[in-house]
Design a protein around this motif. Structure first.
Motif, PDB file in Angstrom:
ATOM      1  N   ASN A 160      -0.672  -8.194   1.613  1.00 15.36           N
ATOM      2  CA  ASN A 160      -0.748  -7.001   2.459  1.00 15.36           C
ATOM      3  C   ASN A 160       0.582  -6.434   2.971  1.00 15.36           C
ATOM      4  OD1 ASN A 160      -3.389  -6.389   2.315  1.00 15.36           O
ATOM      5  ND2 ASN A 160      -3.732  -6.369   4.532  1.00 15.36           N
TER       6      ASN A 160
ATOM      7  N   GLY B  98       2.440  -4.654   1.061  1.00 14.97           N
ATOM      8  CA  GLY B  98       2.599  -3.361   0.381  1.00 14.97           C
ATOM      9  C   GLY B  98       3.170  -3.467  -1.025  1.00 14.97           C
ATOM     10  N   LYS B  99       2.980  -4.608  -1.684  1.00 10.88           N
ATOM     11  CA  LYS B  99       3.538  -4.805  -3.035  1.00 10.88           C
ATOM     12  C   LYS B  99       2.888  -3.856  -4.046  1.00 10.88           C
ATOM     13  CE  LYS B  99       2.333  -9.125  -3.096  1.00 10.88           C
ATOM     14  NZ  LYS B  99       1.714  -9.117  -1.755  1.00 10.88           N
ATOM     15  N   SER B 100       1.538  -3.785  -4.006  1.00 16.79           N
ATOM     16  CA  SER B 100       0.843  -2.916  -4.972  1.00 16.79           C
ATOM     17  C   SER B 100       1.196  -1.463  -4.713  1.00 16.79           C
ATOM     18  CB  SER B 100      -0.672  -3.114  -4.875  1.00 16.79           C
ATOM     19  OG  SER B 100      -0.979  -4.453  -5.141  1.00 16.79           O
ATOM     20  N   SER B 101       1.274  -1.086  -3.430  1.00 17.60           N
ATOM     21  CA  SER B 101       1.648   0.296  -3.104  1.00 17.60           C
ATOM     22  C   SER B 101       3.040   0.596  -3.640  1.00 17.60           C
ATOM     23  CB  SER B 101       1.656   0.506  -1.582  1.00 17.60           C
ATOM     24  OG  SER B 101       0.459   0.053  -1.021  1.00 17.60           O
TER      25      SER B 101
ATOM     26  N   ASP C  19       7.725   3.538   7.954  1.00 17.00           N
ATOM     27  CA  ASP C  19       7.131   4.751   8.547  1.00 17.00           C
ATOM     28  C   ASP C  19       6.458   4.457   9.883  1.00 17.00           C
ATOM     29  OD1 ASP C  19       3.890   4.490   7.592  1.00 17.00           O
ATOM     30  OD2 ASP C  19       5.342   3.400   6.415  1.00 17.00           O
TER      31      ASP C  19
ATOM     32  N   ALA D 118       6.450   2.445   1.244  1.00 15.29           N
ATOM     33  CA  ALA D 118       5.699   2.740   0.013  1.00 15.29           C
ATOM     34  C   ALA D 118       4.714   3.865   0.283  1.00 15.29           C
ATOM     35  CB  ALA D 118       4.980   1.489  -0.470  1.00 15.29           C
ATOM     36  N   LYS D 119       4.368   4.044   1.555  1.00 17.49           N
ATOM     37  CA  LYS D 119       3.385   5.079   1.919  1.00 17.49           C
ATOM     38  C   LYS D 119       4.038   6.468   1.905  1.00 17.49           C
ATOM     39  CE  LYS D 119      -0.280   5.819   5.242  1.00 17.49           C
ATOM     40  NZ  LYS D 119      -0.938   5.265   6.420  1.00 17.49           N
TER      41      LYS D 119
HETATM   42  P1  GDP Z   1      -0.182  -5.971  -1.147  1.00 15.44           P
HETATM   43  O1  GDP Z   1      -1.306  -6.877  -0.811  1.00 15.44           O
HETATM   44  O2  GDP Z   1       1.114  -6.565  -0.728  1.00 15.44           O
HETATM   45  O3  GDP Z   1      -0.176  -5.557  -2.571  1.00 15.44           O
HETATM   46  O4  GDP Z   1      -0.333  -4.657  -0.259  1.00 15.44           O
HETATM   47  P2  GDP Z   1      -1.042  -3.267  -0.601  1.00 15.44           P
HETATM   48  O5  GDP Z   1      -0.148  -2.406  -1.373  1.00 15.44           O
HETATM   49  O6  GDP Z   1      -2.401  -3.552  -1.164  1.00 15.44           O
HETATM   50  O7  GDP Z   1      -1.141  -2.640   0.841  1.00 15.44           O
HETATM   51  C1  GDP Z   1      -1.807  -3.301   1.889  1.00 15.44           C
HETATM   52  C2  GDP Z   1      -2.099  -2.292   2.966  1.00 15.44           C
HETATM   53  O8  GDP Z   1      -0.858  -1.831   3.506  1.00 15.44           O
HETATM   54  C3  GDP Z   1      -2.832  -1.048   2.471  1.00 15.44           C
HETATM   55  O9  GDP Z   1      -3.758  -0.651   3.458  1.00 15.44           O
HETATM   56  C4  GDP Z   1      -1.745  -0.023   2.304  1.00 15.44           C
HETATM   57  O10 GDP Z   1      -2.204   1.302   2.455  1.00 15.44           O
HETATM   58  C5  GDP Z   1      -0.800  -0.398   3.423  1.00 15.44           C
HETATM   59  N1  GDP Z   1       0.569  -0.023   3.153  1.00 15.44           N
HETATM   60  C6  GDP Z   1       1.288  -0.292   2.053  1.00 15.44           C
HETATM   61  N2  GDP Z   1       2.515   0.214   2.170  1.00 15.44           N
HETATM   62  C7  GDP Z   1       2.595   0.838   3.351  1.00 15.44           C
HETATM   63  C8  GDP Z   1       3.616   1.557   4.036  1.00 15.44           C
HETATM   64  O11 GDP Z   1       4.751   1.757   3.578  1.00 15.44           O
HETATM   65  N3  GDP Z   1       3.311   2.029   5.280  1.00 15.44           N
HETATM   66  C9  GDP Z   1       2.102   1.841   5.841  1.00 15.44           C
HETATM   67  N4  GDP Z   1       1.904   2.330   7.042  1.00 15.44           N
HETATM   68  N5  GDP Z   1       1.127   1.180   5.225  1.00 15.44           N
HETATM   69  C10 GDP Z   1       1.355   0.680   3.997  1.00 15.44           C
END
Ligand code: GDP
Length: 492
Positions: A265, A267-270, A372, A396-397
């Protein structure tokens, strides 16, 4: 003319044009032909012919454009290295099939060192196949995969590293990979291997003289000139240097593997989706969504980069997630580069600490995501160990900091890709042979240091020599050649 003689024991050895041995795919003196351009439609396409009958086939099928009033009777005399304008006509009825340009390159000044004819026609699939059919009916046979290049190798125009570079050049995924292949095609690696071969041959000559005429042991000419230290300097050091270039060479050739790691969570996938500019990885607010590593390729700063979005690394009891986590660890181990992602809002968890320890020793970029969520101009306070890693703040957002991250990746790629002018090792076949040669050279050096018997030193050096010779294609088994050229496309 140097010719490469593949070794082989079986009945699959035949004699190729010019007297070199070849595998069964090459009957004596036969003429081969294939479409040299890629499948599909194109403005022009090329049918290539190589062998003794090439010029005769051209004469049979080609009608020069001038005189245009009597194309069927005007005999074509192949002009060396000259582009002739005319038509390919069916010799049975004289009907022109397509308007073409024809080039005749007599051997040995041709790609294969045999007589070569290239017919440039329109690029339609039917046209090209029709011309090829006529060529085959006129006395050529269809070339096998890589057979033109194989002939160039067997006829001594290029060595095996150069032949392999042709395939690498065609398959290059990036400009860096293309340049690396071009350097190898230019003979950079061949030269390095030849220098090593000369060194061993030199030492072996001294040792053999000693064995034949000298006293037992390291006592004669060899003792004066060859010591463990001199062998190390002349052979082991340059061999080791070359062997060490493999990691980078492979990364350039096959694409850099860049693993995006971090706990769940953050933000790796994002981030992956942002970097490749499409939604490939699933993004949810629920931890543990990414199970199988997700891979995507992009080009950054002239390099092909394979991003791998890994499952978040944490302690989990979910068996499926555990497999994902294990795969993440493997991706991390295999990665050339790593982006370590943390959540800037919460950067000190035990999972973060653990992953941070795991990536030590790797080239990594430290990315603090979700910037952000902070006010304008505000950056999170990071623990000193993290702060020292030149962290890059991104979202990433919103996309904030992404350009800076990309140029940091490009910089790291350039660093990883190494110098532009050095010959590097990039093929697993070369790496294996060089590794075996290096082991043998080390054994020989040890034996010299321990005043061991010279015949043992000689045996090890002969093994090293044999391994180096296989790299450039001297003394290579026909089956190995078959396996190498099978990877080529037909028409190359
Ligand atoms: P992963 O588990 O590391 O791959 O994380 P995800 O990419 O699935 O993101 C997990 C959560 O964090 C999601 O609800 C995303 O929308 C949120 N998220 C990812 N990047 C950002 C960011 O730069 N800013 C914010 N505010 N939320 C983010």
């Amino acid at each position: 003319m140097t010719q490469h003689l593949p070794t082989g024991s079986g009945s699959d050895i035949a004699t190729a044009p010019g007297g070199a041995q070849a595998s069964s795919c090459q009957a004596e003196n036969d003429t081969i032909a294939a479409i040299g351009t890629g499948a599909g439609l194109g403005g022009i396409g090329i049918v290539k012919i190589s062998g003794k009958r090439a010029a005769g086939i051209a004469q049979r099928l080609f009608r020069p454009a001038r005189p245009t009033d009597q194309p069927q009777v005007s005999a074509y005399i192949p002009k060396p290295r000259h582009l002739s304008h005319g038509f390919i006509a069916n010799p049975d009825d004289g009907q022109p099939l397509d308007e073409v340009l024809l080039a005749f390159m007599p051997g040995p000044h041709s790609y294969t060192r045999e007589d070569v004819v290239e017919i440039q026609s329109h690029g339609g699939t039917v046209v090209l196949h029709k011309i090829l059919d006529l060529v085959l009916l006129s006395g050529a046979r269809l070339a096998e995969a890589g057979e033109f290049t194989r002939r160039a190798f067997l006829n001594g125009r290029i060595d095996l590293t150069q032949a392999e570079a042709v395939a690498d050049l065609i398959n290059a995924r990036s400009e860096s990979a293309m340049r690396q292949a071009a350097r190898q095609l230019g003979g950079g690696l061949k030269l390095q291997i030849q220098i090593l071969i000369e060194q061993i041959t030199d030492m072996l000559a001294d040792i053999e003289a000693d064995l034949e005429f000298g006293e037992e042991g390291v006592s004669g000419i060899a003792a004066e000139r060859i010591t463990g230290a001199s062998l190390s300097q002349r052979l082991i050091v340059p061999m080791r240097q070359l062997a060490e270039s493999y990691k980078l060479g492979r990364a350039v050739r096959e694409g850099l593997r860049l693993a995006i790691v971090g706990r769940t969570n953050v933000g790796k996938s994002s981030l992956l989706n942002r970097l490749i500019e499409r939604d490939k990885a699933i993004v949810t607010p629920f931890p543990g969504t990414t199970r199988d590593p997700v891979e995507a390729s992009v080009t950054i700063g002239n390099m092909a980069v394979d991003f791998i979005d890994t499952a978040g690394i944490r302690d989990s009891h979910d068996p499926v997630e555990c497999i994902g986590i294990q795969k993440s660890q493997e991706a991390l181990n295999e990665a050339d580069l790593v982006i370590f992602v943390i959540d800037a809002q919460n950067p000190m968890t035990a999972d973060d600490e653990r992953i941070f320890k795991d990536i030590q020793g790797k080239r990594f970029i430290f990315a603090a995501n979700k910037i952000d969520l902070f006010g304008v101009g505000q950056t999170p306070a990071l623990p000193i160990a993290y702060a020292q890693c030149d962290p890059i703040f991104i979202s990433a957002k919103s996309g904030a900091g992404l350009d800076a991250l990309k140029s940091r990746i490009a910089k790291l790629c350039r660093k990883t890709a190494g110098g532009e002018n050095e010959a590097v090792l990039c093929d697993p076949r070369h790496k294996e042979a060089l590794g075996s040669a290096l082991d043998a050279a080390c054994k020989a050096a040890e034996a010299l240091d321990d005043d061991g018997p010279l015949d043992m030193v000689s045996m090890d050096l002969k093994h090293a020599l044999g391994q180096l010779q296989t790299i450039i294609g001297e003394r290579i088994a026909a089956e190995v050649l078959d396996a190498i050229f099978k990877k080529f496309c037909i028409g190359k």
